[in-house]
Design a protein around this motif. Structure first.
Motif, PDB file in Angstrom:
ATOM      1  N   LYS A  14       0.810  -1.211   0.000  1.00  0.00           N
ATOM      2  CA  LYS A  14       0.000   0.000   0.000  1.00  0.00           C
ATOM      3  C   LYS A  14       0.850   1.270   0.000  1.00  0.00           C
ATOM      4  O   LYS A  14       0.424   2.309  -0.511  1.00  0.00           O
ATOM      5  CB  LYS A  14      -0.931   0.021   1.221  1.00  0.00           C
ATOM      6  CG  LYS A  14      -2.098  -0.956   1.126  1.00  0.00           C
ATOM      7  CD  LYS A  14      -3.022  -0.814   2.310  1.00  0.00           C
ATOM      8  CE  LYS A  14      -4.293  -1.613   2.130  1.00  0.00           C
ATOM      9  NZ  LYS A  14      -5.154  -1.061   1.070  1.00  0.00           N
ATOM     10  N   ALA A  15       2.041   1.191   0.586  1.00  0.00           N
ATOM     11  CA  ALA A  15       2.887   2.382   0.635  1.00  0.00           C
ATOM     12  C   ALA A  15       4.315   1.994   0.999  1.00  0.00           C
ATOM     13  O   ALA A  15       4.554   0.973   1.650  1.00  0.00           O
ATOM     14  CB  ALA A  15       2.357   3.391   1.649  1.00  0.00           C
ATOM     15  N   ALA A  28       8.074   9.146   0.020  1.00  0.00           N
ATOM     16  CA  ALA A  28       6.793   8.492   0.294  1.00  0.00           C
ATOM     17  C   ALA A  28       6.103   8.191  -1.022  1.00  0.00           C
ATOM     18  O   ALA A  28       6.017   9.054  -1.897  1.00  0.00           O
ATOM     19  CB  ALA A  28       5.905   9.373   1.167  1.00  0.00           C
ATOM     20  N   LYS A  29       5.651   6.968  -1.143  1.00  0.00           N
ATOM     21  CA  LYS A  29       4.884   6.581  -2.326  1.00  0.00           C
ATOM     22  C   LYS A  29       3.713   5.721  -1.882  1.00  0.00           C
ATOM     23  O   LYS A  29       3.904   4.655  -1.294  1.00  0.00           O
ATOM     24  CB  LYS A  29       5.758   5.822  -3.322  1.00  0.00           C
ATOM     25  CG  LYS A  29       5.091   5.626  -4.672  1.00  0.00           C
ATOM     26  CD  LYS A  29       6.103   5.368  -5.764  1.00  0.00           C
ATOM     27  CE  LYS A  29       5.442   5.402  -7.131  1.00  0.00           C
ATOM     28  NZ  LYS A  29       6.427   5.216  -8.210  1.00  0.00           N
ATOM     29  N   TYR A  30       2.494   6.214  -2.158  1.00  0.00           N
ATOM     30  CA  TYR A  30       1.267   5.506  -1.792  1.00  0.00           C
ATOM     31  C   TYR A  30       0.661   4.899  -3.059  1.00  0.00           C
ATOM     32  O   TYR A  30       0.584   5.571  -4.095  1.00  0.00           O
ATOM     33  CB  TYR A  30       0.275   6.461  -1.137  1.00  0.00           C
ATOM     34  CG  TYR A  30       0.723   6.940   0.226  1.00  0.00           C
ATOM     35  CD1 TYR A  30       0.243   6.343   1.388  1.00  0.00           C
ATOM     36  CD2 TYR A  30       1.625   7.995   0.364  1.00  0.00           C
ATOM     37  CE1 TYR A  30       0.638   6.782   2.642  1.00  0.00           C
ATOM     38  CE2 TYR A  30       2.039   8.438   1.614  1.00  0.00           C
ATOM     39  CZ  TYR A  30       1.541   7.825   2.745  1.00  0.00           C
ATOM     40  OH  TYR A  30       1.943   8.265   3.991  1.00  0.00           O
ATOM     41  N   TYR A  31       0.222   3.640  -2.944  1.00  0.00           N
ATOM     42  CA  TYR A  31      -0.261   2.926  -4.119  1.00  0.00           C
ATOM     43  C   TYR A  31      -1.775   2.771  -4.159  1.00  0.00           C
ATOM     44  O   TYR A  31      -2.296   2.152  -5.088  1.00  0.00           O
ATOM     45  CB  TYR A  31       0.400   1.548  -4.177  1.00  0.00           C
ATOM     46  CG  TYR A  31       1.893   1.619  -4.376  1.00  0.00           C
ATOM     47  CD1 TYR A  31       2.441   1.868  -5.631  1.00  0.00           C
ATOM     48  CD2 TYR A  31       2.769   1.449  -3.301  1.00  0.00           C
ATOM     49  CE1 TYR A  31       3.810   1.940  -5.813  1.00  0.00           C
ATOM     50  CE2 TYR A  31       4.142   1.515  -3.478  1.00  0.00           C
ATOM     51  CZ  TYR A  31       4.657   1.773  -4.739  1.00  0.00           C
ATOM     52  OH  TYR A  31       6.015   1.848  -4.918  1.00  0.00           O
ATOM     53  N   THR A  34      -5.953   4.880   0.389  1.00  0.00           N
ATOM     54  CA  THR A  34      -6.202   4.767   1.825  1.00  0.00           C
ATOM     55  C   THR A  34      -6.032   6.117   2.505  1.00  0.00           C
ATOM     56  O   THR A  34      -6.797   6.481   3.408  1.00  0.00           O
ATOM     57  CB  THR A  34      -5.239   3.744   2.461  1.00  0.00           C
ATOM     58  OG1 THR A  34      -5.404   2.468   1.811  1.00  0.00           O
ATOM     59  CG2 THR A  34      -5.525   3.583   3.948  1.00  0.00           C
ATOM     60  N   TYR A  35      -5.036   6.874   2.082  1.00  0.00           N
ATOM     61  CA  TYR A  35      -4.814   8.240   2.569  1.00  0.00           C
ATOM     62  C   TYR A  35      -4.743   9.157   1.341  1.00  0.00           C
ATOM     63  O   TYR A  35      -3.665   9.417   0.807  1.00  0.00           O
ATOM     64  CB  TYR A  35      -3.521   8.320   3.390  1.00  0.00           C
ATOM     65  CG  TYR A  35      -3.527   7.412   4.597  1.00  0.00           C
ATOM     66  CD1 TYR A  35      -4.172   7.795   5.773  1.00  0.00           C
ATOM     67  CD2 TYR A  35      -2.913   6.162   4.560  1.00  0.00           C
ATOM     68  CE1 TYR A  35      -4.197   6.957   6.877  1.00  0.00           C
ATOM     69  CE2 TYR A  35      -2.937   5.323   5.657  1.00  0.00           C
ATOM     70  CZ  TYR A  35      -3.578   5.719   6.817  1.00  0.00           C
ATOM     71  OH  TYR A  35      -3.609   4.878   7.906  1.00  0.00           O
ATOM     72  N   GLN A  41      -1.799  11.842   4.734  1.00  0.00           N
ATOM     73  CA  GLN A  41      -0.551  11.087   4.636  1.00  0.00           C
ATOM     74  C   GLN A  41       0.459  11.544   5.685  1.00  0.00           C
ATOM     75  O   GLN A  41       1.093  10.712   6.351  1.00  0.00           O
ATOM     76  CB  GLN A  41       0.039  11.247   3.229  1.00  0.00           C
ATOM     77  CG  GLN A  41      -0.788  10.594   2.139  1.00  0.00           C
ATOM     78  CD  GLN A  41      -0.268  10.905   0.754  1.00  0.00           C
ATOM     79  OE1 GLN A  41       0.783  11.535   0.593  1.00  0.00           O
ATOM     80  NE2 GLN A  41      -0.992  10.474  -0.263  1.00  0.00           N
ATOM     81  N   GLU A  45       2.086   9.405   8.714  1.00  0.00           N
ATOM     82  CA  GLU A  45       3.544   9.252   8.836  1.00  0.00           C
ATOM     83  C   GLU A  45       4.033   9.652  10.226  1.00  0.00           C
ATOM     84  O   GLU A  45       4.927   9.009  10.790  1.00  0.00           O
ATOM     85  CB  GLU A  45       4.233  10.080   7.747  1.00  0.00           C
ATOM     86  CG  GLU A  45       4.013   9.516   6.354  1.00  0.00           C
ATOM     87  CD  GLU A  45       4.295  10.515   5.246  1.00  0.00           C
ATOM     88  OE1 GLU A  45       4.978  11.534   5.525  1.00  0.00           O
ATOM     89  OE2 GLU A  45       3.835  10.297   4.104  1.00  0.00           O
TER      90      GLU A  45
END
Length: 230
Positions: A14-15, A28-31, A34-35, A41, A45
């Motif tokens: 997910k990240a 930071a990389k979110y896939y 969710t946020y 985000q 964190e």
């Protein structure tokens, strides 16, 4: 409903996060969503950092998510999946990323053992260039051991100087949340191949404009026979 949730999926991650020792974001990389917002985000964190930076464990459950993490000098690495995700899969991603960066960032360093053998006169004014004493040899080996232990670490300064390599490495390991590679040797090799191409950010404005002009020119030339026939 529960059966659908537990159904196997390729979308494992997910990240991926890298924070400094103050909990501030370096990467930071979110896939997924969710946020969805930057504010959410950043709050997540900070929460994840506060929950993990003083513990010795490697796995945590936070906000319904599975978090695997490790620290190195002044950095904290996180790989995040769903609450039912396999921790071993997430840990494989974490270790692959960390080991890949460790190899990439240490590749430019000089091994003190090799340096001492090749240039012994630089290490001791009294030692002869063609001879290394037993005492000096032990000292060189000790420094070599320190080097090989240190090269397994990744620090903030070195990472900031090689952010392009970090982005390439992450893209080689995970794409859209799907794990593509878990072998750091393969990741380092592919990043090296991709790094041979000059990135757009390193091109000058004139180079970019010239490239655009060339593309327009060849596009027009290809269209000329079609215009004549029409």
């Amino acid at each position: 409903m529960e059966a659908l949730i537990l159904e196997p999926s390729l979308y494992t991650v997910k990240a991926i996060l890298i924070l400094d020792n103050d909990g501030d974001r370096l990467f930071a990389k979110y896939y997924d969503d969710t946020y969805p917002s930057v504010k959410e985000q950043k709050a997540f964190e900070k929460n994840i950092f506060n929950k993990t930076h003083r513990t010795d464990s490697e796995i945590a459950l936070l906000e319904g998510l599975t978090v695997v993490y490790k620290s190195s000098i002044d950095l904290y690495f996180y790989v995040i999946g769903s609450s039912y995700e396999n921790e071993l899969m997430l840990m494989a991603v974490l270790n692959c990323l960390f080991d890949s960066l460790s190899q990439m960032l240490s590749s430019s360093q000089v091994n003190p053992v090799q340096t001492a053998i090749r240039h012994p006169e630089q290490n001791s004014r009294r030692s002869r260039p063609h001879k290394i004493s037993r005492a000096n040899g032990s000292d060189f080996l000790r420094k070599g051991m320190i080097y090989f232990l240190a090269r397994k670490n990744v620090e903030k300064r070195a990472l900031l100087e090689n952010m392009e390599g970090l982005f390439l490495a992450v893209d080689e390991i995970v794409d859209g949340g799907v794990i593509l590679e878990s072998d750091p040797q393969q990741v380092v090799h592919r990043v090296a191949l991709r790094g041979e191409d000059v990135p757009l950010t390193e091109q000058t404005v004139s180079q970019v404009l010239q490239s655009a002009k060339e593309q327009i020119k060849w596009s027009l030339l290809r269209r000329i026979p079609t215009l004549i026939l029409a």
